[in-house]
Enzyme design. Structure first.
Site, short mmCIF file in Angstrom:
data_model
loop_
_atom_site.label_atom_id
_atom_site.label_comp_id
_atom_site.label_asym_id
_atom_site.label_seq_id
_atom_site.Cartn_x
_atom_site.Cartn_y
_atom_site.Cartn_z
N PRO A 89 0.87 -1.19 -0.14
CA PRO A 89 -0.03 -0.09 -0.10
C PRO A 89 0.53 1.26 -0.07
O PRO A 89 0.23 2.40 0.17
CB PRO A 89 -0.83 -0.22 1.29
N GLU A 90 2.12 1.12 -0.42
CA GLU A 90 3.03 2.43 -0.31
C GLU A 90 2.50 3.56 -0.84
O GLU A 90 2.30 4.73 -0.16
CB GLU A 90 4.44 2.07 -0.97
N LEU A 91 1.94 3.62 -2.01
CA LEU A 91 1.45 4.54 -2.85
C LEU A 91 0.12 5.19 -2.29
O LEU A 91 0.04 6.51 -2.29
CB LEU A 91 1.24 4.25 -4.29
N GLY A 136 1.31 7.21 0.40
CA GLY A 136 1.68 8.56 -0.01
C GLY A 136 3.42 8.59 -0.33
O GLY A 136 3.89 9.43 -0.61
#
Length: 250
Positions: free
Chosen positions: A127-129, A132
């Protein structure tokens, strides 16, 4: 922080660092040092697992925001180095994903040669993107090798975290096992790969991963400089802080 257990020719390494094995400077240094030791040790293969129902929740985001730019500047190269050394470790390295493997935890598992995940309620994904933050070069190259090409953009852009069955379909893991036999199954696979001629395995592994390694060497200086600036920026730090607040409220 890191414990080891010998099972014949296989070494089982267990992360035991706080409640969720979150990545900080100390754990990244410890894991890189353990890999260096295991490379020289009289062990044929390695199994990496976590504690309880968590493999790793990835980067310690609270410490990332509280530490500010100085901490980020010191931590990010340690993270990249730990991923690189995991990815290029010459011996068979099997991940026994005992539960949640989120963000950096997922990347660490994917850097291994084979992943067995516990069936059940654990989640794995990147879920990095959505949080943020951009991916360091090594992290993206690990995903590029593991996730099927036609799924990579969707997995990254949507920040997917998958159930075990979904993880199998998306390439995050290679097989599922009951939680009570997870480590035994991972040790079995490690022993099988460890029984192969070491030079043959190491050369084959290097050949498979050489294009990814070459891209990392080529782009790390330029791209990761931008990644570092982004991680230190006020906008990304605010986004991470907001994600931490939302997660804690849950």
């Amino acid at each position: 922080m890191i414990t080891t257990e010998s099972r014949d020719d296989v070494t089982v390494v267990r992360l035991e660092h706080g409640k969720v094995n979150a990545f900080d400077s100390e754990l990244m240094r410890g894991w890189a040092a353990e890999l260096a030791r295991l490379e020289q040790a009289d062990t044929a293969a390695v199994v990496l697992t976590g504690t309880g129902t968590v493999f790793s929740a990835g980067v310690d985001l609270r410490r990332l925001t509280e530490g500010g730019s100085d901490y980020v500047r010191a931590f990010l190269p340690l993270l990249g180095d730990a991923f690189f050394k995991t990815f290029t470790f010459p011996k068979p390295l099997i991940a026994a994903v005992n539960g949640h493997a989120i963000a950096g935890g997922c990347i660490l598992a994917c850097a291994c040669d084979y992943r067995v995940m516990a069936a059940g309620t654990g989640r794995i994904g990147t879920p990095e993107l959505s949080i943020g933050v951009p991916f360091p070069t090594m992290a993206m190259e690990i995903l590029r090798l593991i996730v099927p090409g036609h799924r990579l953009q969707s997995v990254v852009y949507r920040g997917l975290t998958c159930t075990p069955d979904e993880a199998l379909a998306n390439g995050f893991v290679d097989e599922l096992a009951p939680p009570e036999t997870l480590v035994d199954r991972a040790v079995e696979m490690a022993a099988h790969l460890g029984s192969l001629p070491p030079a043959s395995f190491a050369l084959t592994k290097r050949t498979i991963r050489q294009p990814s390694r070459d891209r990392v060497v080529q782009y790390t200086r330029s791209v990761d400089g931008e990644v570092l600036e982004a991680w230190m920026s006020a906008r990304v730090q605010d986004a991470v802080r907001a994600y931490v607040d939302r997660t804690l409220r849950k």
